[in-house]
Design a protein around this motif. Structure first.
Motif, PDB file in Angstrom:
ATOM      1  N   UNK A   1       0.850  -1.181  -0.169  1.00 51.25           N
ATOM      2  CA  UNK A   1      -0.046   0.075   0.044  1.00 51.25           C
ATOM      3  C   UNK A   1       0.908   1.179  -0.018  1.00 51.25           C
ATOM      4  N   UNK A   2       0.443   2.433  -0.472  1.00 51.63           N
ATOM      5  CA  UNK A   2       1.288   3.517  -0.542  1.00 51.63           C
ATOM      6  C   UNK A   2       0.361   4.537   0.268  1.00 51.63           C
ATOM      7  N   UNK A   3       1.425   4.780   1.475  1.00 50.38           N
ATOM      8  CA  UNK A   3       1.068   5.891   2.396  1.00 50.38           C
ATOM      9  C   UNK A   3       1.306   7.340   1.913  1.00 50.38           C
ATOM     10  N   UNK A   4       0.565   8.233   1.574  1.00 49.74           N
ATOM     11  CA  UNK A   4       0.691   9.478   0.846  1.00 49.74           C
ATOM     12  C   UNK A   4       1.823  10.281   1.717  1.00 49.74           C
ATOM     13  N   UNK A   5       1.758   9.886   2.991  1.00 47.33           N
ATOM     14  CA  UNK A   5       2.822  10.455   4.211  1.00 47.33           C
ATOM     15  C   UNK A   5       4.249  10.099   3.779  1.00 47.33           C
ATOM     16  N   UNK A   6       4.297   8.978   3.173  1.00 48.64           N
ATOM     17  CA  UNK A   6       5.795   8.321   3.042  1.00 48.64           C
ATOM     18  C   UNK A   6       6.274   8.609   1.597  1.00 48.64           C
ATOM     19  N   UNK A   7       7.448   8.554   1.480  1.00 50.73           N
ATOM     20  CA  UNK A   7       7.882   8.225  -0.046  1.00 50.73           C
ATOM     21  C   UNK A   7       7.534   6.938  -0.428  1.00 50.73           C
ATOM     22  N   UNK A   8       7.114   6.707  -1.720  1.00 51.48           N
ATOM     23  CA  UNK A   8       6.962   5.286  -2.328  1.00 51.48           C
ATOM     24  C   UNK A   8       7.883   4.097  -1.993  1.00 51.48           C
ATOM     25  N   UNK A   9       9.180   4.845  -2.007  1.00 52.70           N
ATOM     26  CA  UNK A   9      10.392   3.781  -1.743  1.00 52.70           C
ATOM     27  C   UNK A   9      10.404   3.319  -0.338  1.00 52.70           C
ATOM     28  N   UNK A  10       9.835   4.262   0.665  1.00 50.79           N
ATOM     29  CA  UNK A  10       9.921   3.684   1.978  1.00 50.79           C
ATOM     30  C   UNK A  10       8.892   2.566   2.022  1.00 50.79           C
ATOM     31  N   UNK A  11       7.692   3.132   1.578  1.00 50.43           N
ATOM     32  CA  UNK A  11       6.501   1.984   1.724  1.00 50.43           C
ATOM     33  C   UNK A  11       6.804   0.578   1.235  1.00 50.43           C
ATOM     34  N   UNK A  12       7.602   0.646   0.050  1.00 48.54           N
ATOM     35  CA  UNK A  12       8.136  -0.647  -0.528  1.00 48.54           C
ATOM     36  C   UNK A  12       9.189  -1.187   0.503  1.00 48.54           C
ATOM     37  N   UNK A  13      10.086  -0.366   1.108  1.00 49.44           N
ATOM     38  CA  UNK A  13      10.952  -0.864   1.884  1.00 49.44           C
ATOM     39  C   UNK A  13      10.545  -1.616   3.100  1.00 49.44           C
ATOM     40  N   UNK A  14       9.509  -0.875   3.706  1.00 52.43           N
ATOM     41  CA  UNK A  14       8.788  -1.500   4.829  1.00 52.43           C
ATOM     42  C   UNK A  14       8.138  -2.744   4.496  1.00 52.43           C
ATOM     43  N   UNK A  15       7.212  -2.862   3.438  1.00 53.06           N
ATOM     44  CA  UNK A  15       6.657  -4.112   3.159  1.00 53.06           C
ATOM     45  C   UNK A  15       7.707  -5.170   2.833  1.00 53.06           C
ATOM     46  N   UNK A  16       8.493  -5.014   2.410  1.00 52.03           N
ATOM     47  CA  UNK A  16       9.732  -6.060   1.845  1.00 52.03           C
ATOM     48  C   UNK A  16      10.353  -6.717   3.236  1.00 52.03           C
ATOM     49  N   UNK A  17      10.636  -5.664   4.290  1.00 54.60           N
ATOM     50  CA  UNK A  17      11.203  -5.937   5.502  1.00 54.60           C
ATOM     51  C   UNK A  17      10.314  -6.831   6.231  1.00 54.60           C
TER      52      UNK A  17
END
Length: 160
Positions: free
Chosen positions: A32-48
């Motif tokens: 999911x994309x949280x508009x308060x985060x950079x999309x790369x941060x959202x991806x990194x969190x999901x993968x982690x």
């Protein structure tokens, strides 16, 4: 945000082979994309959250799927010790790139072509970007067979 989604192509190096991690029945990890985060941060969190350690996150492409923009990231992780039982590992195989015209996207793009495009771009980054080179020292040799490309535009000619 409706109309946009994020996906990760999760890769790791296993000796001299590039391998891909994905959920059973899917080719990518969706986030999911949280508009308060950079999309790369959202991806990194999901993968982690899979229990793996991202060492490089880079947006590599976008495409339209079912009238929705999909922003795709390559995420390189440390070789996993354990994966959730809901995920699998597969070898990455080479593919022909999707080609179109100079001003828009190809009509049909398969994930293998997105991976190929991303790895060609990564081959360029490993040579040209100091941060990527430092994060992926063992990847230069494996990526040497990929044609280094910063990006390429595709699509229809204006007025068509």
């Amino acid at each position: 945000m409706s109309g946009a989604s994020l996906e990760a192509i999760v890769l790791f190096l296993d000796a001299d082979e590039i391998r891909r991690i994905s959920p059973h029945g899917r080719e990518t990890v969706l986030a999911p994309w949280d508009p308060d985060l950079d999309p790369g941060e959202s991806i990194a969190d999901e993968v982690a959250a899979l229990g793996v350690s991202p060492v490089m996150v880079h947006s590599t492409s976008w495409r339209v799927v079912h009238r929705q923009i999909v922003l795709t990231f390559l995420v390189v992780v440390e070789p996993p010790r354990d994966l959730p039982a809901t995920h699998e590992v597969a070898s990455v195989v080479r593919a022909e790139l999707a080609r179109g015209h100079a001003t828009g996207a190809p009509a049909d793009v398969h994930l293998s072509q997105v991976v190929e495009h991303g790895l060609r771009h990564l081959a360029w980054l490993v040579q040209e970007d100091d941060a990527i080179h430092a994060a992926l020292p063992a990847w230069s040799r494996v990526l040497a067979t990929y044609a280094r490309e910063p990006f390429r535009a595709f699509g229809r000619e204006p007025g068509e």
